[in-house]
Design a protein around this motif. Structure first.
Motif, PDB file in Angstrom:
ATOM      1  N   THR A  77      -5.031   6.573  -1.893  1.00 43.91           N
ATOM      2  CA  THR A  77      -4.466   5.296  -1.474  1.00 43.91           C
ATOM      3  C   THR A  77      -4.282   4.412  -2.701  1.00 43.91           C
ATOM      4  O   THR A  77      -5.208   4.259  -3.501  1.00 43.91           O
ATOM      5  CB  THR A  77      -5.407   4.581  -0.475  1.00 43.91           C
ATOM      6  OG1 THR A  77      -5.602   5.434   0.648  1.00 43.91           O
ATOM      7  CG2 THR A  77      -4.810   3.260  -0.019  1.00 43.91           C
TER       8      THR A  77
ATOM      9  N   VAL B  37       0.855  -1.186   0.000  1.00 38.75           N
ATOM     10  CA  VAL B  37       0.000   0.000   0.000  1.00 38.75           C
ATOM     11  C   VAL B  37       0.891   1.235   0.000  1.00 38.75           C
ATOM     12  O   VAL B  37       1.907   1.288   0.692  1.00 38.75           O
ATOM     13  CB  VAL B  37      -0.934   0.021   1.234  1.00 38.75           C
ATOM     14  CG1 VAL B  37      -1.757   1.296   1.272  1.00 38.75           C
ATOM     15  CG2 VAL B  37      -1.838  -1.198   1.240  1.00 38.75           C
TER      16      VAL B  37
ATOM     17  N   GLN C 296      -3.394   0.613  -3.585  1.00 37.52           N
ATOM     18  CA  GLN C 296      -3.196  -0.765  -3.145  1.00 37.52           C
ATOM     19  C   GLN C 296      -2.677  -1.541  -4.349  1.00 37.52           C
ATOM     20  O   GLN C 296      -3.352  -1.630  -5.375  1.00 37.52           O
ATOM     21  CB  GLN C 296      -4.501  -1.365  -2.641  1.00 37.52           C
ATOM     22  CG  GLN C 296      -5.009  -0.686  -1.407  1.00 37.52           C
ATOM     23  CD  GLN C 296      -6.320  -1.283  -0.914  1.00 37.52           C
ATOM     24  OE1 GLN C 296      -6.958  -2.075  -1.573  1.00 37.52           O
ATOM     25  NE2 GLN C 296      -6.711  -0.870   0.282  1.00 37.52           N
TER      26      GLN C 296
ATOM     27  N   TYR D 279       0.465   5.573   0.241  1.00 39.36           N
ATOM     28  CA  TYR D 279      -0.409   6.708   0.488  1.00 39.36           C
ATOM     29  C   TYR D 279       0.221   7.939  -0.145  1.00 39.36           C
ATOM     30  O   TYR D 279       1.389   8.242   0.095  1.00 39.36           O
ATOM     31  CB  TYR D 279      -0.608   6.926   1.992  1.00 39.36           C
ATOM     32  CG  TYR D 279      -1.239   5.717   2.659  1.00 39.36           C
ATOM     33  CD1 TYR D 279      -2.600   5.497   2.581  1.00 39.36           C
ATOM     34  CD2 TYR D 279      -0.445   4.793   3.332  1.00 39.36           C
ATOM     35  CE1 TYR D 279      -3.175   4.381   3.170  1.00 39.36           C
ATOM     36  CE2 TYR D 279      -1.008   3.680   3.925  1.00 39.36           C
ATOM     37  CZ  TYR D 279      -2.372   3.470   3.837  1.00 39.36           C
ATOM     38  OH  TYR D 279      -2.919   2.369   4.414  1.00 39.36           O
TER      39      TYR D 279
END
Length: 165
Positions: free
Chosen positions: A107, A100, A109, A102
């Motif tokens: 976000t 992941v 993934q 940020y």
């Protein structure tokens, strides 16, 4: 039999890529993974076609590092922290990992799947205030090229400090 550790060096070479986005965009082009000491520079370029039919050239680059069977991805090799850290797992000859990232309010993934040095795939699920899409990419070897010799289509050069000129 114990699981085999992931090694990005098996993927050095040139790859054909096809990318689909849930917003209707498609991308096709070439990617190249090279070796430069412990770094594995990755570069891709090709053509982006938006759902509207507009077309643009695209390119991006980053760096992979194999570390203890994990795969780390850096935008800049001088940074101390990777932007993605995949804990790679092996199952029936395929290695996969999830990570992941940020970026502000967004976000990312990511899932990477590598199959016996012959193909790999990535998926990014991207969520944020202005983003809600999935990017899925498949890679297949380009004409069986497996060495890390420079290619005319993609060629990443390095300064002594490993930055791209």
């Amino acid at each position: 039999m114990s699981p085999e550790s992931f090694d990005i060096s098996r993927y050095v070479g040139q790859w054909r890529l096809e990318r689909q986005s849930t917003d209707g965009a498609t991308m096709a082009g070439l990617a190249c993974i090279k070796r430069s000491g412990e770094l594995f520079p990755y570069e891709e370029q090709g053509k982006l076609r938006l759902a509207t039919g507009q077309q643009f050239a695209f390119s991006r680059s980053y760096y992979f590092v194999s570390e203890g069977g994990d795969l780390l991805s850096y935008f800049d090799p001088g940074r101390s922290q990777p932007f993605l850290h995949f804990h790679m797992r092996e199952s029936t000859g395929e290695h996969s990992g999830k990570a992941v990232h940020y970026c502000g309010d967004d976000t990312y993934q990511a899932t990477f799947r590598f199959e016996r040095g012959v193909s790999f795939a990535t998926e990014y699920v991207i969520k944020g205030p202005q983003k809600d899409l999935v990017l899925s990419t498949t890679y297949v070897r380009d004409s069986g090229i497996v060495d890390d010799a420079p290619r005319p289509e993609l060629s990443v050069g390095f300064h002594a400090d490993n930055t791209i000129p």
